[in-house]
Design an enzyme around this catalytic site. Structure first.
Site, PDB file in Angstrom:
ATOM      1  N   ASP A 287       8.235   3.723   2.137  1.00  0.00           N
ATOM      2  CA  ASP A 287       7.269   2.808   1.524  1.00  0.00           C
ATOM      3  C   ASP A 287       7.484   1.543   0.760  1.00  0.00           C
ATOM      4  O   ASP A 287       9.063   1.409   0.339  1.00  0.00           O
ATOM      5  CB  ASP A 287       6.117   3.514   0.664  1.00  0.00           C
ATOM      6  CG  ASP A 287       4.740   2.961   0.495  1.00  0.00           C
ATOM      7  OD1 ASP A 287       4.079   3.290   1.539  1.00  0.00           O
ATOM      8  OD2 ASP A 287       4.833   1.912  -0.196  1.00  0.00           O
TER       9      ASP A 287
ATOM     10  N   ARG B 191      -8.741  -9.780  -6.830  1.00  0.00           N
ATOM     11  CA  ARG B 191      -6.689  -8.836  -6.987  1.00  0.00           C
ATOM     12  C   ARG B 191      -6.230  -9.929  -8.215  1.00  0.00           C
ATOM     13  O   ARG B 191      -5.492  -8.826  -8.680  1.00  0.00           O
ATOM     14  CB  ARG B 191      -6.796  -8.078  -5.745  1.00  0.00           C
ATOM     15  CG  ARG B 191      -7.972  -7.449  -4.998  1.00  0.00           C
ATOM     16  CD  ARG B 191      -6.489  -6.677  -4.397  1.00  0.00           C
ATOM     17  NE  ARG B 191      -7.736  -5.259  -3.668  1.00  0.00           N
ATOM     18  CZ  ARG B 191      -8.129  -4.766  -3.134  1.00  0.00           C
ATOM     19  NH1 ARG B 191      -6.319  -4.705  -2.018  1.00  0.00           N
ATOM     20  NH2 ARG B 191      -8.469  -4.095  -2.128  1.00  0.00           N
TER      21      ARG B 191
END
Length: 298
Positions: free
Chosen positions: A158, A49
């Site tokens: 979040d 990633r």
């Protein structure tokens, strides 16, 4: 004819480029900043990633990237690191048993509180792109007609600012429409989908407030909650961090308030002294005073 020397073609970072020191640096930053627990088994995932992030930044090595992080050359890079290492997988009415429990068991209690003039506060923690918060809103509007005229608020937070921006837009691809029960669609949708997208109605959007929040930081909210959703976020944390998080959630609930967590998560630590299991990964606070339950009478 003698073959001419050809210089090696530059390649993207390979698995050997993520050294032990680099992985340790990334793991320490992820743990201290976001609570993420990157075990050695996650090393291939971290390499895969973050290789994409290195290419986006035109950085040639993980060592250079780690140096960039440690020197805080770009304050926003930690957010990109988080986005790369976590998966914002969510959809409307995910784990539907929670919304059925909200409709059948919790909503009648909330109705009594709301009609008596008491405020109702719900927290969608780790809300990702907002589908969970709007699913809560749709469930409440369906179960409690007139709820939008009561003092009811859903806080949705979040750690990733990018997903908060998506949530605030309240616009989603039309292929997500099938996730919303037919009876609730008229209560959530602002008309029919257009150009492959649909938008959440203003009535539902008014119930929800989105804000960025790192669960590892201090929480600014002063009012306690009647219901907290935090699903599939704690799986990224180690056991001690999970226990502390459950304890903080328990402290943030009103008496008889509920906590809903992910299907693979289980309550642990001090929170177990004040929370009882009342449904599938659903817990209810059963103590008037969390500190007394812990034996702290000071």
């Amino acid at each position: 004819m003698t073959a001419q020397y050809q210089p090696p073609i530059a390649s993207h970072p390979s698995s050997t480029d993520l050294s032990d020191a680099d992985f340790e640096t990334i793991s320490e930053i992820a743990k201290s900043r976001f609570g993420l627990d990157l075990q050695p088994s996650k090393r291939p995932l971290v390499h895969s990633r973050l290789s994409k992030r290195l290419r986006a930044l035109s950085i040639d090595s993980f060592a250079e990237y780690c140096d960039r992080l440690k020197r805080k050359m770009d304050e926003g890079e930690e957010d990109h690191l988080l986005s790369a290492l976590t998966t914002n997988v969510t959809h409307f009415f995910r784990e539907p048993h929670h919304f059925a429990f909200l409709r059948d068991k919790i909503a009648p209690q909330l109705r009594k509180r709301a009609t008596s003039g008491q405020p109702i506060r719900i927290w969608s923690a780790a809300c990702s792109t907002g589908q969970e918060a709007y699913s809560i809103a749709g469930t409440l509007i369906d179960a409690l007609p007139g709820i939008i005229n009561q003092d009811v608020r859903i806080l949705a937070t979040d750690v990733d600012p990018a997903v908060i921006q998506t949530a605030r837009s309240a616009t989603y691809k039309a292929d997500q429409l099938s996730q919303i029960p037919h009876a609730i669609r008229p209560l959530l949708l602002d008309g029919a989908p257009s150009n492959g997208y649909f938008t959440i109605r203003q009535e539902a959007r008014r119930l929800v407030r989105f804000a960025p929040l790192n669960l590892m930081d201090e929480w600014p909210m002063r009012r306690r909650f009647d219901l907290i959703f935090c699903r599939n976020a704690a799986i990224y944390f180690d056991k001690p961090t999970q226990s502390r998080l459950w304890e903080r959630f328990a402290q943030s609930l009103n008496n008889q308030g509920h906590l809903m967590i992910g299907h693979s998560e289980r309550l642990s630590g001090p929170a177990c002294q004040t929370m009882k299991n009342v449904g599938t990964t659903t817990y209810q606070k059963n103590s008037l005073d969390f500190n007394l339950a812990k034996g702290n009478h000071s």
